[in-house]
Design an enzyme around this catalytic site. Structure first.
Site, PDB file in Angstrom:
ATOM      1  N   ASP A   1     -33.890  43.270   2.251  1.00  0.00           N
ATOM      2  CA  ASP A   1     -33.228  42.745   3.452  1.00  0.00           C
ATOM      3  C   ASP A   1     -33.206  41.222   3.490  1.00  0.00           C
ATOM      4  O   ASP A   1     -33.139  40.619   4.554  1.00  0.00           O
ATOM      5  CB  ASP A   1     -33.903  43.269   4.734  1.00  0.00           C
ATOM      6  CG  ASP A   1     -34.067  44.774   4.732  1.00  0.00           C
ATOM      7  OD1 ASP A   1     -33.066  45.456   4.494  1.00  0.00           O
ATOM      8  OD2 ASP A   1     -35.192  45.261   4.960  1.00  0.00           O
TER       9      ASP A   1
ATOM     10  N   LYS B   1     -29.113  39.323   0.213  1.00  0.00           N
ATOM     11  CA  LYS B   1     -28.517  39.202  -1.118  1.00  0.00           C
ATOM     12  C   LYS B   1     -27.004  39.362  -1.083  1.00  0.00           C
ATOM     13  O   LYS B   1     -26.281  38.684  -1.810  1.00  0.00           O
ATOM     14  CB  LYS B   1     -29.133  40.247  -2.059  1.00  0.00           C
ATOM     15  CG  LYS B   1     -30.613  40.024  -2.329  1.00  0.00           C
ATOM     16  CD  LYS B   1     -31.203  41.120  -3.213  1.00  0.00           C
ATOM     17  CE  LYS B   1     -31.308  42.456  -2.498  1.00  0.00           C
ATOM     18  NZ  LYS B   1     -32.231  42.445  -1.343  1.00  0.00           N
TER      19      LYS B   1
ATOM     20  N   GLY C   1     -28.459  48.125   1.708  1.00  0.00           N
ATOM     21  CA  GLY C   1     -27.420  47.760   2.665  1.00  0.00           C
ATOM     22  C   GLY C   1     -27.155  46.284   2.555  1.00  0.00           C
ATOM     23  O   GLY C   1     -27.950  45.469   3.011  1.00  0.00           O
ATOM     24  N   HIS C   2     -26.078  45.918   1.887  1.00  0.00           N
ATOM     25  CA  HIS C   2     -25.740  44.512   1.698  1.00  0.00           C
ATOM     26  C   HIS C   2     -24.677  44.115   2.714  1.00  0.00           C
ATOM     27  O   HIS C   2     -23.549  44.600   2.677  1.00  0.00           O
ATOM     28  CB  HIS C   2     -25.264  44.266   0.265  1.00  0.00           C
ATOM     29  CG  HIS C   2     -26.365  44.388  -0.740  1.00  0.00           C
ATOM     30  ND1 HIS C   2     -26.179  44.227  -2.097  1.00  0.00           N
ATOM     31  CD2 HIS C   2     -27.678  44.651  -0.584  1.00  0.00           C
ATOM     32  CE1 HIS C   2     -27.330  44.390  -2.725  1.00  0.00           C
ATOM     33  NE2 HIS C   2     -28.252  44.653  -1.821  1.00  0.00           N
TER      34      HIS C   2
ATOM     35  N   THR D   1     -35.703  56.404   3.137  1.00  0.00           N
ATOM     36  CA  THR D   1     -34.420  56.365   3.841  1.00  0.00           C
ATOM     37  C   THR D   1     -33.743  57.733   3.837  1.00  0.00           C
ATOM     38  O   THR D   1     -32.671  57.899   4.442  1.00  0.00           O
ATOM     39  CB  THR D   1     -33.468  55.347   3.191  1.00  0.00           C
ATOM     40  OG1 THR D   1     -33.296  55.690   1.809  1.00  0.00           O
ATOM     41  CG2 THR D   1     -34.011  53.939   3.308  1.00  0.00           C
TER      42      THR D   1
ATOM     43  N   GLN E   1     -32.737  46.085  -2.804  1.00  0.00           N
ATOM     44  CA  GLN E   1     -34.106  46.076  -2.293  1.00  0.00           C
ATOM     45  C   GLN E   1     -34.787  44.725  -2.627  1.00  0.00           C
ATOM     46  O   GLN E   1     -34.116  43.712  -2.675  1.00  0.00           O
ATOM     47  CB  GLN E   1     -34.922  47.258  -2.827  1.00  0.00           C
ATOM     48  CG  GLN E   1     -34.522  48.607  -2.239  1.00  0.00           C
ATOM     49  CD  GLN E   1     -33.350  49.254  -2.958  1.00  0.00           C
ATOM     50  OE1 GLN E   1     -33.259  49.244  -4.179  1.00  0.00           O
ATOM     51  NE2 GLN E   1     -32.442  49.828  -2.212  1.00  0.00           N
TER      52      GLN E   1
ATOM     53  N   GLY F   1     -30.454  51.371  10.314  1.00  0.00           N
ATOM     54  CA  GLY F   1     -30.523  50.897  11.686  1.00  0.00           C
ATOM     55  C   GLY F   1     -31.942  50.787  12.213  1.00  0.00           C
ATOM     56  O   GLY F   1     -32.167  50.449  13.378  1.00  0.00           O
TER      57      GLY F   1
END
Length: 423
Positions: free
Chosen positions: A13, A16, A40-41, A129, A224, A302
């Site tokens: 997070d 990146k 999640g980018h 996840t 990650q 989220g």
């Protein structure tokens, strides 16, 4: 031409996606080398937010080739949804998005196995996840997996059936309540596979080798962060792939002596999603402020991110393991308004002061030792030049550079690609 790396240095997070997007204009090829849709980018430009999970972050640039490498695990269902989102923005991905034939596929039963395994752990769960990442990598190393190249074979559905049947028996073994309609999930999976097969499958290691010979510039994009690495992270609260620099070699087929710059990204503070040790975690108003101002919620799940002061012990460790040559500091703007900043420079480890990351950093063994630095009040989000940054901010950056012995070349002062300052 050497292959440059872009790596997260904390628990993921770090931002990146934004930085790949910023750097893409300097590269011909952006290649993702590990992880799956647990990533999640987030990219923000022209007033719009985009979240990518598997597709490389250079996809929004017209002239850039994007490669999903062999070290990545792909969920066709999630991948299809990403493509549908790109369709809404008229992105011509069919001509500039390639997939390695050696990348492994996440099956619907991998996700069910993930859920069953996590449920069976009770309070000891690792904070998965639930995207099926771990079970897919287990099948990969167990030599049972199904790869993208298998989709070109006439018998791929036979291979699928054999593996899915095995998974169902494993789910029964866990003896937990996991409700599912496999027929429905499989129909969705097969529809997504048909979409995936419309893209270009390639022998990616040969493709990259030829690109290097032709002088193409290549940036390898990790997912990650280093502290989630399967070997060097805070095991077992880690991901299932090699998130460090070595993962770019195995995840793309690039020789170690072909690696050029290693860009390391870190936040001006520290965050973590899910379970696991976090020495500098804050449970007070300062932590709540970081979370609120930094909008610290997972781009994929989220889930709220845990927040704390910058941990230099862990950051130095990540810099060393990866051979970082340049640093990029994200979210400096979030710390505006703190009268004093704290930085963890050492640990009290079982009564002894240490400055390296030990085998176990659980709270019963580790207490952070802090140094204090003067904060700044100025709003950084509208600043566009290094000369505009307040002295206290520059003092903070220079202090970190001295401690890490690596230059901080870029600072981010907001989520938009324009809110990026070169130093």
């Amino acid at each position: 031409m050497a292959v440059d790396l872009l790596l997260g240095l904390q628990w993921g997070d770090e931002g990146k996606g934004k930085i790949v997007d910023v750097l893409t204009s300097d590269y011909d090829i952006i290649a993702r080398f590990q992880g799956g849709p647990n990533a999640g980018h987030t990219l923000e430009f022209d007033g719009q937010k985009h979240v990518l999970h598997t597709i490389p972050s250079g996809i929004f640039h017209d002239k850039t080739i994007n490669l999903v490498g062999n070290g990545v695990v792909i969920d066709p269902v999630i991948f299809k949804k990403e493509l549908e989102n790109l369709d809404r923005h008229n992105i011509d991905y069919k001509s500039k998005l390639f997939i390695s034939r050696k990348a492994h596929l996440i099956l619907p039963t991998h996700r069910l196995l993930d859920a069953a395994s996590e449920a069976s752990k009770g309070k000891a769960k690792i904070g998965s996840t639930l995207k099926g990442i771990g079970p897919t990598y287990m099948d990969k190393t167990g030599r049972n997996g199904i790869r993208v190249g298998d989709l070109e074979l006439d018998n791929w559905k036979d291979k699928y059936r054999a593996l899915a049947d095995k998974h169902e028996k494993m789910i029964e073994f866990y003896n937990v309540d996991v409700q599912y309609d496999l027929a429905e999930l499989e129909q969705e999976f097969c529809d997504a596979v048909d979409t995936l097969k419309e893209l270009q499958f390639i022998d990616s290691e040969a493709f990259l080798h030829q690109a290097q010979k032709e002088g193409k510039t290549i940036l390898a994009e990790g997912a990650q962060g280093s502290l989630l690495d399967i070997d060097f992270g805070t095991y077992p609260f880690v991901t299932s792939s090699t998130t460090t620099a070595a993962g770019a070699c195995t995840g793309l087929g690039v020789a170690p002596n072909q690696i050029g710059e290693a860009y390391g990204i870190f936040k001006a503070y520290t965050t973590r999603v899910g379970s696991g040790p976090f020495p500098t975690e804050l449970f007070d108003e300062d932590g709540e402020t970081m979370a609120r101002v930094g909008n610290e919620f997972g781009a994929t799940t989220g889930r709220p991110r845990r927040c704390g002061w910058l941990d230099l012990v862990a950051l130095k460790y990540a810099v060393q393991v990866n051979g970082i040559t340049q640093l990029i500091m994200m979210k400096g703007d979030v710390l505006s308004g703190f009268e004093k900043l704290k930085v963890c420079t050492a640990y009290n480890y079982k009564g002894e002061k240490i400055q390296h990351l030990p085998y176990n950093i659980e709270a019963e063994n580790v207490t952070p030792i802090y140094s204090e630095i003067k904060g700044w009040a100025a709003d950084l989000t509208g600043m566009t030049k290094a000369s505009e940054l307040p002295k206290e901010f520059n003092d903070y950056v220079e202090y970190l550079e001295k401690e890490l012995q690596v230059p901080i070349k870029v600072v981010s002062v907001g989520p938009d690609r324009k809110q990026t300052i070169l130093r």
